[in-house]
Design an enzyme around this catalytic site. Structure first.
Site, PDB file in Angstrom:
ATOM      1  N   ASP A 353     -17.081  42.752   3.127  1.00  0.00           N
ATOM      2  CA  ASP A 353     -17.700  41.710   3.944  1.00  0.00           C
ATOM      3  C   ASP A 353     -19.185  41.935   4.142  1.00  0.00           C
ATOM      4  O   ASP A 353     -19.969  40.986   4.194  1.00  0.00           O
ATOM      5  CB  ASP A 353     -17.032  41.666   5.328  1.00  0.00           C
ATOM      6  CG  ASP A 353     -15.703  40.937   5.320  1.00  0.00           C
ATOM      7  OD1 ASP A 353     -15.397  40.273   4.314  1.00  0.00           O
ATOM      8  OD2 ASP A 353     -14.974  41.043   6.325  1.00  0.00           O
ATOM      9  N   HIS A 413     -12.592   5.644 -32.582  1.00  0.00           N
ATOM     10  CA  HIS A 413     -12.769   7.058 -32.920  1.00  0.00           C
ATOM     11  C   HIS A 413     -12.564   7.269 -34.420  1.00  0.00           C
ATOM     12  O   HIS A 413     -13.320   8.004 -35.076  1.00  0.00           O
ATOM     13  CB  HIS A 413     -11.760   7.918 -32.152  1.00  0.00           C
ATOM     14  CG  HIS A 413     -12.069   8.090 -30.702  1.00  0.00           C
ATOM     15  ND1 HIS A 413     -12.049   7.051 -29.820  1.00  0.00           N
ATOM     16  CD2 HIS A 413     -12.381   9.209 -29.977  1.00  0.00           C
ATOM     17  CE1 HIS A 413     -12.338   7.492 -28.609  1.00  0.00           C
ATOM     18  NE2 HIS A 413     -12.547   8.803 -28.671  1.00  0.00           N
TER      19      HIS A 413
END
Length: 439
Positions: A353, A413
């Site tokens: 921490d 495509h």
């Protein structure tokens, strides 16, 4: 064999989703700031923090005055911790290679890492000045190469949190605002007349801050969906029960809804840990948080062996997992669900921490099943690029693309592939006008 010496009095299920009133209040603030900008921010700051300065952004002169007020030892400690955080973040960055490979003759694929252009860091204040959050968010972003990092922190009881501002400045924040809560998060995310918006937000906060990040996610990036701090200790009979008790309470003090869980192979140790906690709590300065956290969310489980302990620990997917056993590194091989692992008595979650250098912004509420915590890579976009330098390879891929796309009924495509198969190879274009049949 598994049995509980202590079960949680309340489940955390109610905290896994935001309460409707929190959602509603946060949504209203977001809408208000979106519509009225700085004026709405100012009204929120006055209402929630009783803070209405001439400007929320600190000037260079104000930062210099604040730095002069911070004790030398505090500055030295900030610089030491930031050196640890920076050093580890830089090593993490070094591990992220950019690549380019030739997958087929003349087909080049690669990826590179690009920092986000701007990041916002929220450094909580409220009752306690959370200096370490400045290191973890601002400094890590700068180590990643983010050009603009802005940071917000609230006043504490109407006062400037000098040490927090010093940490933000030393971490490299480009702009520092004394602004808290939802209004700070929304201002950074959306921008106002005086604050340019960012691309990503990081940093912990209360339920309202967490909900604001949740509602804004998608419009901007965030580090994590944060919940109450969690700690889980795995211990065998070699552990010191007093150390275990102290370490559990060290995280329980974060808030009254912070789970603290012990899984042990020793019933005797479990009972002694409970006794120590009962003795320590009455005189603990942060008892108002730690006591309800332990009472309502504390658990002690006894298991047959460490393999069972690791399996049970993995079901919690806790934010912090501390291993207090004879061979703690065994957990590296046996466990998979945790935010951060702390191995052996020599380290502890509090080191993570505050001082050791790894990042303390970590997954909670079971999110460790699918993600790690904040690190330098969170501020980087790993993007790909492609280049074909061999016409024959383009033609070959064009033919495959045409067939593959038509299986999926994507004619457009397919035609992109057909054009290249025709231009760089010998394929025909039966779908094109005759004049364009041979590019």
């Amino acid at each position: 064999m598994t049995f509980a010496l202590k079960r949680a009095e309340q489940t955390s299920a109610a905290t896994t989703t935001s309460l409707p009133d929190v959602q509603e209040k946060v949504a209203a603030i977001i809408a208000d700031i979106r519509a009225r900008g700085d004026q709405a921010v100012r009204e929120c700051s006055a209402r929630f923090d009783k803070w209405e300065p001439e400007a929320f952004r600190l000037t260079r002169a104000q930062i210099s005055e604040i730095m002069a007020r911070v004790p030398e030892q505090v500055v030295a400690d900030i610089e030491f911790v930031q050196q640890q955080v920076r050093g580890f973040a830089e090593k993490q960055l070094e591990s992220m290679r950019e690549i380019e490979v030739e997958t087929l003759p003349g087909v080049h694929l690669g990826h590179k890492h690009i920092p986000v252009a701007a990041a916002g860091a929220y450094v909580p204040g409220g009752r306690y000045p959370l200096l370490a959050s400045a290191h973890m968010t601002i400094l890590t972003a700068k180590a990643a190469g983010v050009p603009r990092v802005i940071a917000c922190t609230p006043p504490i009881r109407g006062e400037v949190p000098d040490a927090t501002v010093a940490a933000m400045h030393l971490a490299g924040a480009d702009e520092i605002y004394l602004l808290g809560g939802v209004q700070a998060v929304v201002s950074m995310a959306l921008g106002t007349e005086t604050i340019e918006p960012v691309d990503m937000l990081a940093g912990p906060g209360n339920a309202f801050v967490a909900e604001a990040k949740r509602q804004l996610y998608g419009e901007i990036g965030i580090d994590l969906f944060a919940g109450p701090t969690e700690v889980l200790v795995v211990a065998d009979d070699s552990a010191d029960p007093f150390v275990v008790a102290v370490d559990l309470l060290s995280q329980a003090e974060h808030g009254p809804d912070s789970p603290a869980v012990l899984i042990t192979t020793s019933e005797s140790l479990g009972r002694r840990v409970i006794e120590h906690i009962d003795a320590l709590l009455p005189e603990m300065p942060t008892r108002d948080n730690a006591e309800p956290a332990w009472r309502d969310h504390g658990e002690v489980h006894v298991v047959a062996d460490l393999d069972e302990a690791y399996r049970l620990a993995d079901t919690y997917a806790s934010e912090h997992v501390q291993i207090l056993t004879e061979q703690p590194r065994e957990a590296l091989e046996k466990m998979r669900n945790y935010g951060a692992l702390f191995l052996g008595e020599g380290t502890c979650v509090s080191y993570g921490d505050k001082v050791i250098g790894t990042n303390h912004v970590l997954p909670t509420r079971g999110a460790a099943r699918y993600t790690g915590g904040l690190w330098v890579g969170k501020y980087l976009k790993t993007v790909t690029y492609q280049e074909i330098t061999d016409p024959a390879a383009s033609a070959d891929l064009g033919e495959v693309c045409g067939r593959a796309a038509r299986v999926e009924l994507f004619e457009g495509h397919a035609r992109s592939g057909d054009v290249r198969a025709a231009k760089h190879g010998t394929a025909d274009l039966p779908w094109a006008p005759n004049a364009l049949a041979r590019p």
